[in-house]
Structure formats: C-alpha cells, structure tokens
Design an enzyme around this catalytic site. Structure first.
Site, short mmCIF file in Angstrom:
data_model
loop_
_atom_site.label_atom_id
_atom_site.label_comp_id
_atom_site.label_asym_id
_atom_site.label_seq_id
_atom_site.Cartn_x
_atom_site.Cartn_y
_atom_site.Cartn_z
N ASP A 10 0.88 -1.18 0.00
CA ASP A 10 0.00 0.00 0.00
C ASP A 10 0.91 1.23 0.00
OD1 ASP A 10 -2.29 1.69 0.26
OD2 ASP A 10 -1.95 1.81 2.41
N SER A 11 0.31 2.37 -0.27
CA SER A 11 1.07 3.62 -0.22
C SER A 11 1.54 3.93 1.19
CB SER A 11 0.19 4.77 -0.72
OG SER A 11 -0.92 4.90 0.15
N TYR A 42 -0.36 8.56 -2.48
CA TYR A 42 -0.36 8.28 -3.93
C TYR A 42 -1.50 9.05 -4.61
CZ TYR A 42 2.54 3.96 -3.62
OH TYR A 42 3.53 3.03 -3.46
N GLY A 43 -2.54 9.34 -3.84
CA GLY A 43 -3.78 9.87 -4.40
C GLY A 43 -3.67 11.13 -5.22
N CYS A 73 -4.38 -1.13 -2.10
CA CYS A 73 -4.50 0.31 -2.28
C CYS A 73 -5.42 0.55 -3.47
CB CYS A 73 -3.11 0.88 -2.55
SG CYS A 73 -3.07 2.63 -2.95
N ASN A 74 -6.52 1.26 -3.23
CA ASN A 74 -7.47 1.54 -4.33
C ASN A 74 -6.82 2.38 -5.42
OD1 ASN A 74 -10.57 0.97 -3.22
ND2 ASN A 74 -9.09 1.33 -1.61
N THR A 75 -6.01 3.33 -5.00
CA THR A 75 -5.38 4.25 -5.96
C THR A 75 -4.42 3.48 -6.88
OG1 THR A 75 -5.49 5.90 -4.20
CG2 THR A 75 -4.21 6.47 -6.15
N CYS A 183 -10.80 3.85 -0.05
CA CYS A 183 -9.37 3.99 0.22
C CYS A 183 -9.07 3.08 1.42
CB CYS A 183 -9.06 5.45 0.56
SG CYS A 183 -7.38 5.71 1.19
N1 DGL Z 1 -4.54 3.41 0.77
C1 DGL Z 1 -4.54 4.16 -0.44
C2 DGL Z 1 -5.82 3.87 -1.22
O1 DGL Z 1 -6.46 2.86 -0.95
C3 DGL Z 1 -4.25 5.58 -0.13
C4 DGL Z 1 -3.90 6.40 -1.31
C5 DGL Z 1 -2.97 7.53 -1.05
O2 DGL Z 1 -1.83 7.26 -0.64
O3 DGL Z 1 -3.35 8.67 -1.33
O4 DGL Z 1 -6.21 4.57 -2.12
#
Ligand code: DGL
Length: 262
Positions: A10-11, A42-43, A73-75, A183
């Site tokens: 994940d980010s 990451y977003g 991570c969704n992004t 997220c």
């Molecule tokens: N956990 C990431 C997600 O699911 C966070 C994204 C980010 O770092 O902005 O999108």
C-alpha cells in the site's frame, strides 16, 4: 511455492486494514507487507508515477519471494493493476471501491463515495461507477488530507474530526444511506464516522472481500500453504516504524515490524 508468502503493498499504513482481514481469513499463510509511506500519498500523483511506484513495490515483493501480490490500495489498483498484470507473471489481487453492493442495496438511491483523487478520476472507477449507478445518485468526495493525517498517526485528532466532517456533511445533506470507503486507509476512520453518521447509513469497505478473493485464487491455483502452523507476518516500512506499530496495536496475530529501504 505453497510456503512462500502473500505479498501485500500500500502507499502506507492503511493497507494493514486489508492485511488484518487476510491474516484472519488465511491464518496459515505467511505474509509480507510493504508500507510505502515515504512516497505517500499516492492519491495526488499522476497515473505514471503511481504505476512507477507500484512497479517498485512489486519488484521488492518478488525479490522477497512472494507467491501472489495483493495491491492493498485503491489508488494503485485503479491506476496500475492493468500494467502490473501485463508485466509480471504472478497473480495480482486488487481493491476497488465497493460501489456495486451499495448501488444494489440503497433505498434512498443516494450513495456516498469517499476516495482519493487518483481513484475517483481513474478510468477503472469511472467505468465501474457508470455500470452500476445508472438509476442512483453518487456523491463522490475526495478525502484530501485524510491519508496524510493517518500517516502522521493523527487518527483521533481534532484536525481529523473537522476535516472528515467537512466531507461527510454534504453526503448527509443529500440523504445517503450507504457510504463506500474507497481507500484502504479509511477503515481506520470508521469509529469517527459512526459518530457522525446516523445508524441508517451503512458503511462499506472492501477488506473482507479482498481477503476472500485472495483465498479463492490461492485455492484455485493450489497455492495454499498446507502447513498447520500459524503464518509468519513480516511488515516493512520505508518511513516511520512507530506509526505502523501504533496502527497495529489491537492486532491479535504475531508479527514483526522493521524499517527497510525500497
Ligand atoms: N490506501 C490508499 C488507497 O487505498 C491511499 C492512497 C494515497 O496514498 O493517497 O487509495
């Protein structure tokens, strides 16, 4: 192959919400988690940057000999999983906002989606949303700043409360009855969200579904670890060990946390 670990990235620390579900549903599996907190969030990044970071994390998990990779991570999923799947010969599991179950169940025909800019503007999310939300209104809100506060260890801070409230207010005004958390950091905000939302609003996150999907894929590939022992869990961060340890506080399984460069 079977005793090799499930790799998860994940980010930052948020994907541990998925890791917890995986370690619960697959207790005999070894896991390796990468928190790329140094490069969070990451977003706000471009698709190209998100792909490059996802490749970097994948390379590290391959170096650590993982048998499957969960993009927690969704992004990263919505922007990079297509590239990852076409580049590497290893199964990938992704996470996307669970808009479908919300769209099917809503009675008010109003569904809130809280996610990053990168997720909401992605082609994958746009297509899924178009497919399932024809007869309903979706109130999509970018959770600007939420990931940063979580990464700073400020989940229960007044800043968090004020910021989150400013995103939830417009959804309440629109009479949503489902809130989709898009997220993997946001499940850590559920206790605060429950205070803000009436109990007529159901909060949906995708953690359990991702863990079940991981189990299904491992089962189909005959990749499940046959050993009866409990799995070993190694969590790595490239930034702050304290924040990662703090977020894991109420975890029941044994794990180790270490700072490494990646
Ligand atoms: N956990 C990431 C997600 O699911 C966070 C994204 C980010 O770092 O902005 O999108």
């Amino acid at each position: 192959m079977q005793s090799r670990a499930i790799g998860i990235f994940d980010s930052g620390v948020g994907g541990t919400s998925i890791w917890k579900e995986i370690s619960r549903i697959l207790p005999h599996e070894n896991t390796i988690y990468l928190a790329d907190s140094k490069y969070a969030p990451y977003g706000k990044k471009s698709k190209e940057d998100i792909i490059a970071l996802s490749i970097k994390n994948t390379e590290k998990l391959l170096e650590l000999n993982c048998k499957i990779i969960v993009v927690a991570c969704n992004t990263a999923t919505t922007n990079a999983i297509k590239t990852l799947r076409s580049t590497y010969d290893i199964p990938f599991i992704g996470i996307e906002p669970a808009i479908k179950p919300a769209a099917i169940r809503t009675k008010t025909k109003k569904v809130g989606v809280l996610a990053t800019k990168g997720t909401l503007s992605s082609e994958l999310f746009t297509k899924t949303s178009e497919l399932y939300t024809r007869n309903i209104e979706t109130i999509e809100i970018i959770g600007t700043g939420l990931v940063e506060l979580i990464e700073e260890g400020k989940i229960n801070s007044p800043e968090m409360y004020t910021l989150l409230n400013s995103y939830i207010e417009p959804m309440i005004k629109k009479d949503i009855d489902y809130l989709v958390l898009g997220c993997s950091h946001y499940p850590y905000l559920i206790p605060i969200l429950k205070k803000m939302l009436s109990n007529k609003v159901t909060i949906i996150d995708s953690g359990e579904a991702v863990a079940k999907q991981t189990k299904a894929v491992l089962t189909n590939l005959w990749f499940l670890n046959p050993k009866p022992d409990l799995g070993k869990h190694q969590l790595f961060t490239n930034k702050n060990v304290t924040v990662l340890t703090e977020i894991l506080k109420q975890t029941r399984v044994d794990y180790t946390v270490k700072r490494i460069e990646f």
